[in-house]
Motif scaffolding. Structure first.
Motif, PDB file in Angstrom:
ATOM      1  N   GLY A  22     -21.953  16.945 -19.082  1.00 39.85           N
ATOM      2  CA  GLY A  22     -20.935  17.754 -18.881  1.00 39.85           C
ATOM      3  C   GLY A  22     -19.906  17.191 -19.580  1.00 39.85           C
ATOM      4  N   ALA A  23     -18.825  18.325 -19.741  1.00 44.01           N
ATOM      5  CA  ALA A  23     -17.808  17.968 -20.729  1.00 44.01           C
ATOM      6  C   ALA A  23     -16.608  17.604 -19.969  1.00 44.01           C
ATOM      7  CB  ALA A  23     -17.341  18.989 -21.375  1.00 44.01           C
ATOM      8  N   GLY A  24     -15.914  16.442 -20.302  1.00 39.25           N
ATOM      9  CA  GLY A  24     -14.622  16.098 -19.686  1.00 39.25           C
ATOM     10  C   GLY A  24     -13.520  15.533 -20.728  1.00 39.25           C
ATOM     11  N   THR A  25     -12.465  14.899 -20.273  1.00 34.94           N
ATOM     12  CA  THR A  25     -11.595  14.403 -21.086  1.00 34.94           C
ATOM     13  C   THR A  25     -11.220  12.960 -20.960  1.00 34.94           C
ATOM     14  OG1 THR A  25      -9.801  15.188 -19.346  1.00 34.94           O
ATOM     15  CG2 THR A  25     -10.394  16.787 -21.173  1.00 34.94           C
ATOM     16  N   ILE A  26     -10.486  12.382 -21.951  1.00 34.79           N
ATOM     17  CA  ILE A  26     -10.129  11.063 -21.702  1.00 34.79           C
ATOM     18  C   ILE A  26      -8.881  11.149 -21.232  1.00 34.79           C
ATOM     19  CG2 ILE A  26      -9.477   8.868 -23.076  1.00 34.79           C
ATOM     20  CD1 ILE A  26     -12.470   9.606 -23.094  1.00 34.79           C
ATOM     21  N   GLN A  27      -8.440  10.380 -19.997  1.00 36.32           N
ATOM     22  CA  GLN A  27      -7.302  10.100 -19.430  1.00 36.32           C
ATOM     23  C   GLN A  27      -7.175   8.651 -19.159  1.00 36.32           C
ATOM     24  OE1 GLN A  27      -6.749  12.386 -15.769  1.00 36.32           O
ATOM     25  NE2 GLN A  27      -7.795  14.258 -16.651  1.00 36.32           N
ATOM     26  N   VAL A 179     -12.967  11.481 -17.729  1.00 34.08           N
ATOM     27  CA  VAL A 179     -12.754  12.279 -16.268  1.00 34.08           C
ATOM     28  C   VAL A 179     -13.510  13.475 -16.321  1.00 34.08           C
ATOM     29  CG1 VAL A 179     -11.196  13.223 -14.548  1.00 34.08           C
ATOM     30  CG2 VAL A 179     -10.452  11.281 -15.845  1.00 34.08           C
ATOM     31  N   PHE A 180     -14.454  13.762 -15.516  1.00 37.81           N
ATOM     32  CA  PHE A 180     -15.390  14.882 -15.366  1.00 37.81           C
ATOM     33  C   PHE A 180     -15.257  15.937 -14.058  1.00 37.81           C
ATOM     34  CE2 PHE A 180     -17.038  11.713 -18.204  1.00 37.81           C
ATOM     35  CZ  PHE A 180     -17.443  12.371 -19.292  1.00 37.81           C
ATOM     36  N   SER A 181     -15.386  17.035 -14.237  1.00 37.70           N
ATOM     37  CA  SER A 181     -15.440  18.086 -13.127  1.00 37.70           C
ATOM     38  C   SER A 181     -16.934  18.270 -12.740  1.00 37.70           C
ATOM     39  CB  SER A 181     -14.561  19.342 -13.290  1.00 37.70           C
ATOM     40  OG  SER A 181     -13.322  18.976 -13.599  1.00 37.70           O
ATOM     41  N   VAL A 182     -17.501  17.747 -11.632  1.00 33.65           N
ATOM     42  CA  VAL A 182     -18.885  18.046 -11.482  1.00 33.65           C
ATOM     43  C   VAL A 182     -19.050  18.954 -10.288  1.00 33.65           C
ATOM     44  CG1 VAL A 182     -20.953  16.581 -10.662  1.00 33.65           C
ATOM     45  CG2 VAL A 182     -19.178  15.512 -12.047  1.00 33.65           C
ATOM     46  N   PRO A 183     -20.047  19.989 -10.593  1.00 32.14           N
ATOM     47  CA  PRO A 183     -20.209  21.031  -9.376  1.00 32.14           C
ATOM     48  C   PRO A 183     -20.716  20.519  -8.043  1.00 32.14           C
ATOM     49  CG  PRO A 183     -21.096  21.603 -11.633  1.00 32.14           C
ATOM     50  CD  PRO A 183     -20.623  20.194 -11.861  1.00 32.14           C
ATOM     51  N   GLY A 224     -13.331  24.195  -7.344  1.00 35.75           N
ATOM     52  CA  GLY A 224     -14.481  24.108  -6.479  1.00 35.75           C
ATOM     53  C   GLY A 224     -15.389  22.822  -6.808  1.00 35.75           C
ATOM     54  N   THR A 225     -14.994  22.036  -7.878  1.00 34.03           N
ATOM     55  CA  THR A 225     -15.745  21.079  -8.331  1.00 34.03           C
ATOM     56  C   THR A 225     -15.067  19.781  -7.957  1.00 34.03           C
ATOM     57  OG1 THR A 225     -14.189  20.984 -10.393  1.00 34.03           O
ATOM     58  CG2 THR A 225     -16.323  22.503 -10.420  1.00 34.03           C
ATOM     59  N   TYR A 226     -15.794  18.620  -8.163  1.00 36.37           N
ATOM     60  CA  TYR A 226     -15.299  17.390  -7.684  1.00 36.37           C
ATOM     61  C   TYR A 226     -15.084  16.447  -8.982  1.00 36.37           C
ATOM     62  CZ  TYR A 226     -17.255  18.249  -3.105  1.00 36.37           C
ATOM     63  OH  TYR A 226     -17.439  18.823  -1.732  1.00 36.37           O
ATOM     64  N   THR A 227     -14.048  15.695  -8.946  1.00 40.18           N
ATOM     65  CA  THR A 227     -13.447  14.796 -10.018  1.00 40.18           C
ATOM     66  C   THR A 227     -14.118  13.576  -9.879  1.00 40.18           C
ATOM     67  OG1 THR A 227     -11.326  16.015 -10.182  1.00 40.18           O
ATOM     68  CG2 THR A 227     -11.438  13.868 -11.150  1.00 40.18           C
ATOM     69  N   VAL A 228     -14.872  13.221 -11.007  1.00 34.48           N
ATOM     70  CA  VAL A 228     -15.692  11.978 -11.012  1.00 34.48           C
ATOM     71  C   VAL A 228     -15.033  11.229 -12.451  1.00 34.48           C
ATOM     72  CG1 VAL A 228     -17.732  10.679 -11.897  1.00 34.48           C
ATOM     73  CG2 VAL A 228     -17.666  12.748 -10.351  1.00 34.48           C
ATOM     74  N   LYS A 229     -14.423   9.849 -12.173  1.00 34.94           N
ATOM     75  CA  LYS A 229     -13.836   9.129 -13.120  1.00 34.94           C
ATOM     76  C   LYS A 229     -14.721   8.023 -13.450  1.00 34.94           C
ATOM     77  CE  LYS A 229      -8.895   9.690 -11.421  1.00 34.94           C
ATOM     78  NZ  LYS A 229      -7.848   9.342 -11.005  1.00 34.94           N
ATOM     79  N   VAL A 230     -15.004   8.001 -14.944  1.00 35.97           N
ATOM     80  CA  VAL A 230     -15.910   7.055 -15.448  1.00 35.97           C
ATOM     81  C   VAL A 230     -15.110   5.962 -16.321  1.00 35.97           C
ATOM     82  CG1 VAL A 230     -17.619   6.759 -17.049  1.00 35.97           C
ATOM     83  CG2 VAL A 230     -17.698   8.486 -15.555  1.00 35.97           C
ATOM     84  N   THR A 231     -15.131   4.794 -16.068  1.00 32.43           N
ATOM     85  CA  THR A 231     -14.502   3.679 -16.906  1.00 32.43           C
ATOM     86  C   THR A 231     -15.227   3.430 -18.099  1.00 32.43           C
ATOM     87  OG1 THR A 231     -13.740   2.538 -14.786  1.00 32.43           O
ATOM     88  CG2 THR A 231     -14.066   1.125 -16.882  1.00 32.43           C
ATOM     89  N   LEU A 232     -14.715   3.491 -19.252  1.00 32.51           N
ATOM     90  CA  LEU A 232     -15.237   3.224 -20.452  1.00 32.51           C
ATOM     91  C   LEU A 232     -15.288   1.964 -20.861  1.00 32.51           C
ATOM     92  CD1 LEU A 232     -13.644   6.410 -22.321  1.00 32.51           C
ATOM     93  CD2 LEU A 232     -15.846   6.328 -21.073  1.00 32.51           C
ATOM     94  N   VAL A 233     -16.283   1.466 -21.605  1.00 37.64           N
ATOM     95  CA  VAL A 233     -16.526   0.096 -22.014  1.00 37.64           C
ATOM     96  C   VAL A 233     -16.262  -0.074 -23.348  1.00 37.64           C
ATOM     97  CG1 VAL A 233     -18.004  -2.073 -22.219  1.00 37.64           C
ATOM     98  CG2 VAL A 233     -18.328  -0.634 -20.278  1.00 37.64           C
ATOM     99  N   ASP A 234     -14.817  -0.728 -23.869  1.00 33.99           N
ATOM    100  CA  ASP A 234     -14.437  -0.952 -25.174  1.00 33.99           C
ATOM    101  C   ASP A 234     -14.495   0.510 -25.748  1.00 33.99           C
ATOM    102  OD1 ASP A 234     -14.215  -3.395 -24.863  1.00 33.99           O
ATOM    103  OD2 ASP A 234     -16.264  -4.001 -25.494  1.00 33.99           O
ATOM    104  N   PRO A 235     -13.745   1.374 -25.522  1.00 37.47           N
ATOM    105  CA  PRO A 235     -13.878   2.749 -26.089  1.00 37.47           C
ATOM    106  C   PRO A 235     -13.016   2.406 -27.502  1.00 37.47           C
ATOM    107  CG  PRO A 235     -12.093   2.529 -24.305  1.00 37.47           C
ATOM    108  CD  PRO A 235     -12.904   1.456 -24.122  1.00 37.47           C
ATOM    109  N   PRO A 236     -13.598   3.367 -28.534  1.00 34.01           N
ATOM    110  CA  PRO A 236     -12.838   3.376 -29.877  1.00 34.01           C
ATOM    111  C   PRO A 236     -11.496   4.104 -29.817  1.00 34.01           C
ATOM    112  CG  PRO A 236     -14.489   5.089 -29.664  1.00 34.01           C
ATOM    113  CD  PRO A 236     -14.591   4.316 -28.278  1.00 34.01           C
ATOM    114  N   ALA A 237     -10.855   3.582 -30.652  1.00 28.12           N
ATOM    115  CA  ALA A 237      -9.402   4.227 -30.702  1.00 28.12           C
ATOM    116  C   ALA A 237      -9.283   5.716 -31.024  1.00 28.12           C
ATOM    117  CB  ALA A 237      -8.468   3.651 -32.097  1.00 28.12           C
ATOM    118  N   ASP A 238     -10.451   6.620 -31.629  1.00 30.91           N
ATOM    119  CA  ASP A 238     -10.520   7.748 -31.720  1.00 30.91           C
ATOM    120  C   ASP A 238     -10.442   8.446 -30.393  1.00 30.91           C
ATOM    121  OD1 ASP A 238     -13.003   6.969 -31.576  1.00 30.91           O
ATOM    122  OD2 ASP A 238     -13.430   7.880 -33.578  1.00 30.91           O
TER     123      ASP A 238
END
Length: 331
Positions: A22-27, A179-183, A224-238
């Motif tokens: 699934g697609a999401g965004t960095i927040q 952060v992803f929106s999961v059906p 109608g989707t659920y927000t799922v937040k995923v903690t990133l481990v050492d994300p790069p600057a980009d």
């Protein structure tokens, strides 16, 4: 006539690996709405959206004229209160000596003592007002409480803002989430602590490991989707705030059997396979197919662990026919 030679394999059940993308965004994990502790007219705003700031950087300031006047008045009150205290202290000292020598009544000394205590309280109150005026003047400068990136502004120069009103929204850059929106169809499979692979949509080769940190208890009323937040481990600057990312989750489903597509016999409404008995006699057995792939078929029920099935020449056999086994490797 010799038995017909057939290729077979022994059934081995394994958990089916389910993959979801699934697609999401960095927040930012932490978002601070920063405002002044006092009201006033905005004199300067030193940052715009997208600016990176460090701890204690000056973000904005209010017109300090009124607060400087209040400070001057408070300083005058302290001077006046201190003068009144000095006078009251002298009076109390004199009447104390007169009382000691019997030249004044007790009531007069008590009044002098009361005046002294009142003057002392006046000094304490005046100094407290001075401290408040000093703090209020200091509060006309808005400093960053932490480092981060400006993601929103709430006021422009010349605007009158109230105490506590958001002027700058500051998002922490060090702690970022995907952060992803999961059906609703898939949200039941999501679990806190589940491992997730995350990569930039524009750079799929740069993969970051993540862990599900939070699952919204309620669906978004619009999507109608659920927000799922995923903690990133050492994300790069980009993987900057707002970047589009893709998340992938692999989970184990129920146990299934994967066989070559050539093992399936379709003569009626339900797919079947040939099962070879201990005395090498074949029998049709109906099966439930979960998934058809290019060269394999995933079977969820109908055959059990240890069954031997025919994987080639299935259209040339008859029920009860004796065969000669020619084993093959499992797919």
């Amino acid at each position: 006539m010799p038995p017909r030679a057939v290729r077979t394999l022994v059934v081995e059940k394994k958990p089916m690996i389910l993959t979801a993308e699934g697609a999401g965004t960095i927040q930012a994990r932490y978002v601070n709405n920063i405002g002044f502790l006092v009201s006033g007219r905005l004199l300067t705003r030193n940052v715009d959206v997208g600016a990176f700031v460090k701890n204690d950087d000056l973000l904005a300031s209010l017109d300090p004229v009124d607060y400087k006047s209040r400070l001057t008045a408070a300083e005058s009150q302290v001077t006046s209160a201190q003068a009144a205290l000095d006078q009251a202290a002298g009076e109390e000292s004199r009447f104390k000596e007169l009382l000691k020598n019997g030249f004044t009544p007790q009531a007069r000394y008590d009044q002098a003592l009361k005046d002294l205590q009142t003057a002392q309280a006046g000094v304490v109150g005046a100094k407290a007002n001075l401290k408040l005026a000093q703090d209020q003047l200091r509060y006309t400068d808005l400093h960053s409480p932490t480092e981060g990136v400006v993601t929103q502004t709430g006021a422009n120069v010349g605007q009158v803002v109230q105490a506590g009103e958001m002027v700058i929204q500051l998002s922490s850059f060090s702690d970022r989430d995907g952060v992803f929106s999961v059906p609703v169809l898939y949200i039941s499979a999501a679990k806190v602590g589940m491992a997730v692979k995350v990569w930039l949509q524009a750079k799929p080769t740069e993969i970051v490991q993540g862990v599900v940190r939070e699952i919204a208890p309620n669906a978004d009323p619009i999507t109608g989707t659920y927000t799922v937040k995923v903690t990133l481990v050492d994300p790069p600057a980009d993987m900057f705030i707002g970047a589009v990312v893709v998340g992938e989750v692999d989970t184990e489903g129920h146990e299934v059997v994967t066989v070559p597509a050539t093992a399936i016999l379709q003569t009626g409404d339900k797919p079947e396979v040939w099962v070879v008995s201990a005395d090498n006699v074949v029998k049709k057995v109906p099966v439930t197919v979960d998934r058809y792939d290019t060269s394999t078929v995933t079977i969820s029920s109908g055959i059990v662990q240890g069954d031997r099935i025919v994987v080639a020449g299935v259209n040339s056999l008859n029920d009860g026919q004796k065969v000669a086994i020619e084993p093959t490797d499992a797919p």
